[in-house]
Design an enzyme around this catalytic site. Structure first.
Site, short mmCIF file in Angstrom:
data_model
loop_
_atom_site.label_atom_id
_atom_site.label_comp_id
_atom_site.label_asym_id
_atom_site.label_seq_id
_atom_site.Cartn_x
_atom_site.Cartn_y
_atom_site.Cartn_z
N LYS A 49 0.81 -1.22 0.00
CA LYS A 49 0.00 0.00 0.00
C LYS A 49 0.85 1.27 0.00
CE LYS A 49 -3.50 -2.72 -0.05
NZ LYS A 49 -2.95 -4.01 0.34
N TYR A 263 -12.38 -14.60 2.95
CA TYR A 263 -11.38 -13.57 3.25
C TYR A 263 -10.89 -13.70 4.69
CZ TYR A 263 -9.21 -9.07 4.08
OH TYR A 263 -8.33 -8.10 4.41
N TYR A 289 -3.12 -12.51 2.69
CA TYR A 289 -2.84 -12.21 1.28
C TYR A 289 -1.64 -12.99 0.73
CZ TYR A 289 -5.86 -8.11 1.92
OH TYR A 289 -6.92 -7.28 2.17
C1 LIG Z 1 -3.74 -5.25 0.15
C2 LIG Z 1 -2.80 -6.39 0.03
C3 LIG Z 1 -2.75 -7.19 -1.13
C4 LIG Z 1 -3.66 -7.01 -2.29
O1 LIG Z 1 -3.43 -5.85 -3.01
P1 LIG Z 1 -4.64 -5.12 -3.74
O2 LIG Z 1 -4.05 -3.97 -4.41
O3 LIG Z 1 -5.63 -4.77 -2.66
O4 LIG Z 1 -5.24 -6.11 -4.69
C5 LIG Z 1 -1.82 -8.20 -1.18
N1 LIG Z 1 -1.00 -8.46 -0.13
C6 LIG Z 1 -1.04 -7.74 1.00
C7 LIG Z 1 -0.12 -8.11 2.11
C8 LIG Z 1 -1.94 -6.67 1.12
O5 LIG Z 1 -1.97 -5.96 2.25
#
Ligand SMILES: *Cc1c(COP(=O)(O)O)cnc(C)c1O
Length: 336
Positions: A49, A263, A289
């Site tokens: 991010k 999720y 993720y």
């Molecule tokens: C937010 C996030 C993602 C996914 O990215 P997006 O841009 O939301 O698709 C992947 N890995 C981590 C660790 C994240 O925090």
């Protein structure tokens, strides 16, 4: 594709390293696996991010914002990096959390990312699962504006065309690294959620005519829904950089076979992938993720998906702060 046309504030340690994983490669017996260390972007323990926030926070500054409002799950990595960015730029931060995970444990509700959010001084409000999060943020913005503040709303995951510019830039950075090292990249793989990472990457990869296929491993929605979300955002990101029509629907590929029960709900393959990378390479991945993305990568290598490939890059999007929130739901013993 001149990204210097857009306002940007420096928040990330860039370029992030591109590292070969020799022990994982040997273990899997497939193509050479590289990892792009976007977990090392540096801001508040880092993650993907931060690249998006370089463009989003610059836009907020251009609009004289005094307070940033954003949203996510309680263990949102995006929220953590957003409040850290707000601190660094002297703005306040309001976070709206959706109680997205049922039967949440004490560590989930108190540790990991949310502990860091409190440490950074975020003002946190929680709303029930299924709440219209955009409406919730707008009502907070109205409330703060009435108090004389200038609020700036960042959507969940920082995923709008401005945020996605961060990953257009990452594609550029990756191509430069590959060219410098004479490395032919055959595939790029990463975890996809709110879509900004995949949308930005595909726009950057296509704008440079790299010819590299991009695969997102889903962590939330089903395949069609995920691909449509990425496609829409990729098209509007292409419009923003002045390349309308750049993206075709077929450019967007998501594999959503590794989501499991939903999720943020742990899976055995995610748990095993986290242990494998920790023990083979000394690397930390997250349960929500990057761990599920990695589980997908490992399974697909085994299935021969990358049969004709020599080099595959996994973009490590970060999130290891979330491990502490899952300490009672992750096993430290491999399942087989
Ligand atoms: C937010 C996030 C993602 C996914 O990215 P997006 O841009 O939301 O698709 C992947 N890995 C981590 C660790 C994240 O925090």
């Amino acid at each position: 594709m001149l990204l210097s046309r857009f306002s940007r504030v420096s928040l990330a340690h860039l370029p992030t390293p591109l590292e070969f994983l020799p022990r994982l490669t040997r273990h899997l017996g497939g193509p050479d696996i590289y990892v792009k260390r976007d977990d090392c972007t540096g801001l508040g323990t880092g993650g993907n991010k931060t690249r998006k926030l370089e463009f989003l926070m610059a836009d907020a500054q251009d609009k004289n914002a005094t307070v940033i409002i954003s949203q996510g799950a309680v263990q949102s990595n995006h929220a953590r990096q957003t409040v850290a960015a707000a601190c660094k730029l002297g703005m306040k931060c309001e976070l709206v959390f959706e109680k997205r995970v049922s039967d949440a444990s004490e560590p989930y509700l108190q540790s990991g990312n949310v502990f860091l959010d409190r440490l950074f001084g975020a003002n946190i409000r929680e709303v029930e699962k299924g709440t219209d999060m955009d409406a919730a943020m707008q009502s907070i913005a109205d409330e703060l504006a009435a108090d004389g503040e200038t609020p700036y709303i960042i959507p969940g995951g920082g995923s709008n065309p401005i945020g996605a510019l961060g990953y257009v830039d990452c594609a550029l950075e990756l191509i430069v690294q590959a060219n410098t090292r004479d490395l032919v990249l055959d595939h790029v793989v990463h975890a996809t959620g709110s879509a900004g990472t995949q949308a930005g990457l595909i726009v950057g990869l296509k704008a440079m005519h790299s010819g590299i296929p991009l695969l997102g491993i889903g962590v939330n929605a089903g395949r069609t829904e995920q691909e449509e979300k990425v496609y829409k955002l990729a098209c509007s990101t292409a419009d923003l950089i002045g390349a309308p029509g750049l993206i075709e629907r077929d450019d967007i590929v998501a594999n959503c076979d590794y989501v499991g029960d939903g999720y943020g709900v742990p899976t055995k393959s995610m748990n095993d992938a986290i242990l494998l990378l920790a023990r083979l390479e000394g690397l930390l991945f997250d349960p929500v993720y990057s761990g599920k993305g990695l589980a997908g990568l490992i399974d697909l290598v085994g299935n021969g998906y990358f049969r004709d490939a020599k080099n595959v890059v996994f973009i490590h999007t970060g999130g290891a702060a979330g491990l502490f929130a899952y300490r009672d739901r992750l096993s430290t013993d491999p399942s087989s």
